[in-house]
Design an enzyme around this catalytic site. Sequence first.
Site, PDB file in Angstrom:
ATOM      1  N   ILE A  19       0.831  -1.209   0.000  1.00  0.00           N
ATOM      2  CA  ILE A  19       0.000   0.000   0.000  1.00  0.00           C
ATOM      3  C   ILE A  19       0.861   1.252   0.000  1.00  0.00           C
ATOM      4  CG2 ILE A  19      -1.737   1.314   1.307  1.00  0.00           C
ATOM      5  CD1 ILE A  19      -2.906  -1.274   0.394  1.00  0.00           C
ATOM      6  N   ARG A  42      -5.147  -8.984   6.758  1.00  0.00           N
ATOM      7  CA  ARG A  42      -4.334  -8.478   7.865  1.00  0.00           C
ATOM      8  C   ARG A  42      -3.617  -7.210   7.405  1.00  0.00           C
ATOM      9  NH1 ARG A  42      -7.207 -11.074  10.894  1.00  0.00           N
ATOM     10  NH2 ARG A  42      -6.795 -13.226  11.472  1.00  0.00           N
ATOM     11  N   ALA A  80      15.554   7.256  22.797  1.00  0.00           N
ATOM     12  CA  ALA A  80      15.187   6.155  21.908  1.00  0.00           C
ATOM     13  C   ALA A  80      15.315   6.599  20.467  1.00  0.00           C
ATOM     14  CB  ALA A  80      13.757   5.706  22.185  1.00  0.00           C
ATOM     15  N   GLU A 142      18.464  16.849  12.774  1.00  0.00           N
ATOM     16  CA  GLU A 142      18.072  18.219  12.410  1.00  0.00           C
ATOM     17  C   GLU A 142      16.573  18.469  12.563  1.00  0.00           C
ATOM     18  OE1 GLU A 142      17.762  17.587   7.555  1.00  0.00           O
ATOM     19  OE2 GLU A 142      19.431  18.748   8.398  1.00  0.00           O
TER      20      GLU A 142
END
Lengths: 186, 186
Positions: A19, A42, A80, A142
């Site tokens: 997609i 799914r 993270a 940035e």
Amino acid sequence: MSHKTDKKFEEITLSTEPIFQGKIISLQVDTVQLPNGSTATREIVRHPGAVAVLALIGDKMLVVEQYRKPMEKSQVEIPAGKLDPGEHPQEAAARELAEETGYRSASLKLLSSFYTSPGFADELIHLYVADDLSQGEARPDEDEFLEVEAITLEQAQHYIREGRISDAKTIMAVYAWQIMKLGGTL
Amino acid sequence: MSHKTDKKFEEITLSTEPIFQGKIISLQVDTVQLPNGSTATREIVRHPGAVAVLALIGDKMLVVEQYRKPMEKSQVEIPAGKLDPGEHPQEAAARELAEETGYRSASLKLLSSFYTSPGFADELIHLYVADDLSQGEARPDEDEFLEVEAITLEQAQHYIREGRISDAKTIMAVYAWQIMKLGGTL
């Protein structure tokens, strides 16, 4: 456990419809054959994987506040970031910690690896605990605007109650830290 | 904290491109203006939200094993599912627990609500703890194949080490349970 249980209730792919291919995620819709022979679709988001770091300085953990567009609010989270192609998770953890907070760690240990949304996404986060930290200069990307803070366990729990901390990896890190402080093993 | 800090580093939406509208998720790409005036794109998955239940029977928790197509393997997780439109999370938690395991709970208490993937998705999971359980008959959805098990904390930790439990909500529930057992407060 054995490979057999690993495939229990397997859903066989009959077709895959791509997609979207973005800069960070991609999306596909698979048509699958269920264990009873009928079919279903799914919706699956592919993600490169990520790392997160519970970085401890004495009795405090490092957190960064940043704007999260999906929720339209700023959130306090542990450092993270996404894995770069071919990058080992531990290298990525060291890199993200340094980029976002300026701190380097001489000791990075894997706490757990977990899927964030197993129903629709394959994103896997590797959560490390870091101590023995030395300070340097932060170098965010940035397009990354963030503010670093060091907070106690009690402050972290207060942030969770307030909703300023509200993401799975950070709450999990706070819980893990609390278990370690209570003398439990993970 | 105040509403002001809630919008710190706000990213202003310049345009939204709808990409996909599925049965469960939708996808859009927003072009945003960053705090320094430059622009960036944000890939955003919309999700209806979900519930999950740490269901305790004595010294065991209920888990369900099911196939997770995004990872192409079966996984052991706490009972969970999507919110129906207009459904209160606590009703949904009771419904999913009953559908997937057959158990009803006279006591459902919210432990935490967390975003699974704040970087690219708005999925919010409400995690409940349930005890005072009574057994009934499980009624999974027609495209849902799963197996129910009751496991101890030690078994849950073993499953985490083996990778049979590897999703954020279940690991978080196991950590929360361990904290409660250690006498800590969440």
